[in-house]
Design an enzyme around this catalytic site. Structure first.
Site, PDB file in Angstrom:
ATOM      1  N   ASP A  30       0.659  -1.183  -0.151  1.00  0.00           N
ATOM      2  CA  ASP A  30      -0.158  -0.086   0.083  1.00  0.00           C
ATOM      3  C   ASP A  30       0.862   1.276   0.168  1.00  0.00           C
ATOM      4  OD1 ASP A  30      -3.250   0.624   0.878  1.00  0.00           O
ATOM      5  OD2 ASP A  30      -1.775   2.178   1.141  1.00  0.00           O
ATOM      6  N   ILE A  31       0.530   2.295  -0.917  1.00  0.00           N
ATOM      7  CA  ILE A  31       1.312   3.447  -0.822  1.00  0.00           C
ATOM      8  C   ILE A  31       1.300   4.287   0.248  1.00  0.00           C
ATOM      9  CG2 ILE A  31      -0.345   5.082  -1.901  1.00  0.00           C
ATOM     10  CD1 ILE A  31       1.619   5.722  -4.055  1.00  0.00           C
ATOM     11  N   ASN A  87     -12.948  -3.275   2.435  1.00  0.00           N
ATOM     12  CA  ASN A  87     -14.165  -2.357   2.583  1.00  0.00           C
ATOM     13  C   ASN A  87     -14.944  -2.392   1.416  1.00  0.00           C
ATOM     14  OD1 ASN A  87     -12.831  -1.145   5.001  1.00  0.00           O
ATOM     15  ND2 ASN A  87     -11.255  -0.347   3.706  1.00  0.00           N
ATOM     16  N   VAL A  96     -11.222   2.907  -3.684  1.00  0.00           N
ATOM     17  CA  VAL A  96     -10.802   2.306  -4.756  1.00  0.00           C
ATOM     18  C   VAL A  96     -11.511   1.154  -5.237  1.00  0.00           C
ATOM     19  CG1 VAL A  96      -9.120   1.417  -6.365  1.00  0.00           C
ATOM     20  CG2 VAL A  96      -8.363   3.111  -4.577  1.00  0.00           C
ATOM     21  N   HIS A 100     -10.102  -5.286  -3.079  1.00  0.00           N
ATOM     22  CA  HIS A 100      -8.776  -5.485  -2.697  1.00  0.00           C
ATOM     23  C   HIS A 100      -9.002  -5.655  -1.449  1.00  0.00           C
ATOM     24  CE1 HIS A 100      -9.777  -1.162  -2.402  1.00  0.00           C
ATOM     25  NE2 HIS A 100      -9.407  -1.075  -1.339  1.00  0.00           N
ATOM     26  N   HIS A 102      -6.950  -6.076   2.255  1.00  0.00           N
ATOM     27  CA  HIS A 102      -6.059  -5.242   2.911  1.00  0.00           C
ATOM     28  C   HIS A 102      -5.403  -6.442   3.897  1.00  0.00           C
ATOM     29  CE1 HIS A 102      -6.785  -0.891   2.352  1.00  0.00           C
ATOM     30  NE2 HIS A 102      -8.026  -1.219   2.191  1.00  0.00           N
TER      31      HIS A 102
HETATM   32  P1  5GP Z   1      -9.830   1.529   0.498  1.00  0.00           P
HETATM   33  O1  5GP Z   1      -9.720   2.800   1.090  1.00  0.00           O
HETATM   34  O2  5GP Z   1     -10.576   1.416  -0.946  1.00  0.00           O
HETATM   35  O3  5GP Z   1      -9.971   0.447   1.099  1.00  0.00           O
HETATM   36  O4  5GP Z   1      -8.325   1.211   0.208  1.00  0.00           O
HETATM   37  C1  5GP Z   1      -7.598   1.764  -1.046  1.00  0.00           C
HETATM   38  C2  5GP Z   1      -6.032   1.626  -0.560  1.00  0.00           C
HETATM   39  O5  5GP Z   1      -5.309   1.860  -1.946  1.00  0.00           O
HETATM   40  C3  5GP Z   1      -5.510   2.645   0.348  1.00  0.00           C
HETATM   41  O6  5GP Z   1      -5.002   2.125   1.526  1.00  0.00           O
HETATM   42  C4  5GP Z   1      -4.753   3.581  -0.229  1.00  0.00           C
HETATM   43  O7  5GP Z   1      -3.472   3.874   0.172  1.00  0.00           O
HETATM   44  C5  5GP Z   1      -4.221   2.462  -1.686  1.00  0.00           C
HETATM   45  N1  5GP Z   1      -3.658   3.350  -2.787  1.00  0.00           N
HETATM   46  C6  5GP Z   1      -4.314   4.198  -3.288  1.00  0.00           C
HETATM   47  N2  5GP Z   1      -3.807   4.635  -4.599  1.00  0.00           N
HETATM   48  C7  5GP Z   1      -2.539   3.867  -4.625  1.00  0.00           C
HETATM   49  C8  5GP Z   1      -1.442   3.548  -5.502  1.00  0.00           C
HETATM   50  O8  5GP Z   1      -1.578   4.189  -6.607  1.00  0.00           O
HETATM   51  N3  5GP Z   1      -0.701   2.692  -5.167  1.00  0.00           N
HETATM   52  C9  5GP Z   1      -0.962   1.808  -3.873  1.00  0.00           C
HETATM   53  N4  5GP Z   1       0.497   1.090  -3.867  1.00  0.00           N
HETATM   54  N5  5GP Z   1      -1.659   2.074  -3.236  1.00  0.00           N
HETATM   55  C10 5GP Z   1      -2.565   2.896  -3.461  1.00  0.00           C
END
Ligand code: 5GP
Ligand code: ZN
Length: 114
Positions: A30-31, A87, A96, A100, A102
């Site tokens: 995760d970024i 989520n 996103v 995915h 986590h």
């Molecule tokens: P969500 O909030 O949808 O459950 O998780 C999305 C996750 O994707 C977040 O933890 C966010 O930090 C990660 N994320 C968003 N954009 C990028 C990206 O461009 N690269 C990576 N490696 N992680 C990303």
């Protein structure tokens, strides 16, 4: 899907730190890590939310969960513990819209989650 950032990460158009890849799954760091280990496990095929899964995807979801467990074990967290989170939709924190899982480990985790 052309405007999906995780499809672009799977294709390699957007760079990422690879943890695991096979035909059906891709795992990457995760970024914005929320724990010392924070990996995202995604299907290589675009699926927007958990609501879009079909009966045909049961094996795929099982592979995602088992891969999270394997990655946790490889990083030494099998016994110490780790958290896995899907989520679904905005109110639950999905930002996103490509499913995915986590995988978070390396610090104490509170409950209930925020
Ligand atoms: P969500 O909030 O949808 O459950 O998780 C999305 C996750 O994707 C977040 O933890 C966010 O930090 C990660 N994320 C968003 N954009 C990028 C990206 O461009 N690269 C990576 N490696 N992680 C990303
Ligand atoms: Zn996608």
């Amino acid at each position: 899907m052309s405007d999906c950032i995780f499809c672009k990460i799977v294709e390699g158009t957007i760079p990422s730190a690879e943890v695991y890849r096979d035909e059906r799954l891709y795992a990457f760091k995760d970024i914005t890590p929320q724990a010392p280990l924070h990996v995202l496990i995604v299907p290589t095929r675009h699926i927007a939310t958990l609501n879009d899964l079909s009966a045909h995807d049961e094996g795929l979801v099982g592979e995602m969960v088992r891969r999270a467990a394997a990655i946790a074990r490889e990083h030494g967290y099998a016994e110490r513990g780790y958290r896995t989170v899907f989520n679904c939709q905005s109110e639950a924190g999905q930002s996103v819209f490509h499913i995915h899982l986590h995988l978070l480990a390396g610090r104490p985790m509170g409950w209930p989650p925020g």
